[in-house]
Write a protein that holds these residues in place. Structure first.
Motif, short mmCIF file in Angstrom:
data_model
loop_
_atom_site.label_atom_id
_atom_site.label_comp_id
_atom_site.label_asym_id
_atom_site.label_seq_id
_atom_site.Cartn_x
_atom_site.Cartn_y
_atom_site.Cartn_z
N UNK A 216 0.85 -1.20 0.00
CA UNK A 216 0.00 0.00 0.00
C UNK A 216 0.88 1.25 0.00
N UNK A 217 1.62 1.50 -1.06
CA UNK A 217 2.62 2.58 -1.03
C UNK A 217 2.05 3.97 -0.78
N UNK A 218 0.97 4.35 -1.43
CA UNK A 218 0.43 5.71 -1.24
C UNK A 218 -0.23 5.87 0.12
N UNK A 219 -0.96 4.87 0.56
CA UNK A 219 -1.60 4.95 1.87
C UNK A 219 -0.55 4.92 2.98
N UNK A 220 0.53 4.18 2.79
CA UNK A 220 1.61 4.17 3.79
C UNK A 220 2.26 5.53 3.90
N UNK A 221 2.54 6.13 2.76
CA UNK A 221 3.15 7.46 2.76
C UNK A 221 2.21 8.48 3.40
N UNK A 222 0.94 8.44 3.01
CA UNK A 222 -0.05 9.36 3.61
C UNK A 222 -0.17 9.13 5.11
N UNK A 223 -0.09 7.88 5.53
CA UNK A 223 -0.18 7.56 6.96
C UNK A 223 1.04 8.04 7.72
N UNK A 224 2.22 7.95 7.09
CA UNK A 224 3.44 8.49 7.72
C UNK A 224 3.26 9.98 8.01
N UNK A 225 2.77 10.70 7.01
CA UNK A 225 2.55 12.14 7.18
C UNK A 225 1.44 12.43 8.18
N UNK A 226 0.37 11.64 8.14
CA UNK A 226 -0.74 11.85 9.08
C UNK A 226 -0.26 11.64 10.52
N UNK A 227 0.45 10.53 10.77
CA UNK A 227 0.97 10.27 12.11
C UNK A 227 1.91 11.39 12.55
N UNK A 228 2.78 11.82 11.64
CA UNK A 228 3.74 12.89 11.94
C UNK A 228 3.03 14.15 12.42
N UNK A 229 2.03 14.58 11.66
CA UNK A 229 1.33 15.81 12.03
C UNK A 229 0.42 15.61 13.25
N UNK A 230 -0.08 14.40 13.45
CA UNK A 230 -0.86 14.13 14.65
C UNK A 230 0.03 14.16 15.89
N UNK A 231 1.26 13.70 15.77
CA UNK A 231 2.20 13.79 16.90
C UNK A 231 2.46 15.26 17.22
N UNK A 232 2.71 16.07 16.19
CA UNK A 232 2.92 17.51 16.41
C UNK A 232 1.72 18.16 17.07
N UNK A 233 0.52 17.74 16.69
CA UNK A 233 -0.72 18.32 17.22
C UNK A 233 -1.17 17.65 18.52
N UNK A 234 -0.35 16.73 19.05
CA UNK A 234 -0.66 15.99 20.28
C UNK A 234 -1.92 15.14 20.17
N UNK A 235 -2.25 14.70 18.96
CA UNK A 235 -3.39 13.79 18.77
C UNK A 235 -2.93 12.34 18.80
N UNK A 236 -1.63 12.13 18.64
CA UNK A 236 -1.01 10.82 18.80
C UNK A 236 0.22 11.02 19.67
N UNK A 237 0.58 10.00 20.38
CA UNK A 237 1.76 10.09 21.25
C UNK A 237 2.97 9.48 20.55
N UNK A 238 4.12 10.07 20.79
CA UNK A 238 5.35 9.50 20.30
C UNK A 238 5.69 8.24 21.11
#
Length: 104
Positions: free
Chosen positions: A79-101
């Protein structure tokens, strides 16, 4: 009937289960940060020849996380495109404190 994931909405929860290790998440975060730093620098400085470093930064750190800490298969190849999009989504969610590192 296909076992293949059919939507990004369905894929992202699966992606999160594949990223439970704190060190792996940290490596993903570092790699994605370096991806953006290199991309922005290359574009702002008109040194576009540096853009080839972007996938090495992003994927290099992430793959180390998967192979040595997460110990699971990469979804990138299936799932190359969804994986890439998920990497970016997780990254920005960590910045926004919606996901924990750090994962419990």
């Amino acid at each position: 009937m296909s076992d293949r994931i059919q939507s990004f909405k369905e894929f992202y929860p699966f992606y999160l289960t594949e990223h439970q290790n704190t060190t792996s998440r940290l490596l993903h975060f570092i790699g994605t940060t370096l991806f953006f730093v290199v991309a922005i620098y290359a574009l702002v400085s008109s040194q576009t020849q540096l853009l080839w470093l972007c996938p090495i930064m992003g994927y290099g750190f992430a793959w180390v996380g998967h192979f040595f800490f997460e110990k699971n298969k990469l979804a990138t190849f299936q799932y190359p495109l969804w994986s890439l999009a998920s990497d970016f989504k997780l990254y920005f969610q960590i910045w926004a404190s919606k996901q924990k590192l750090k994962v419990k």
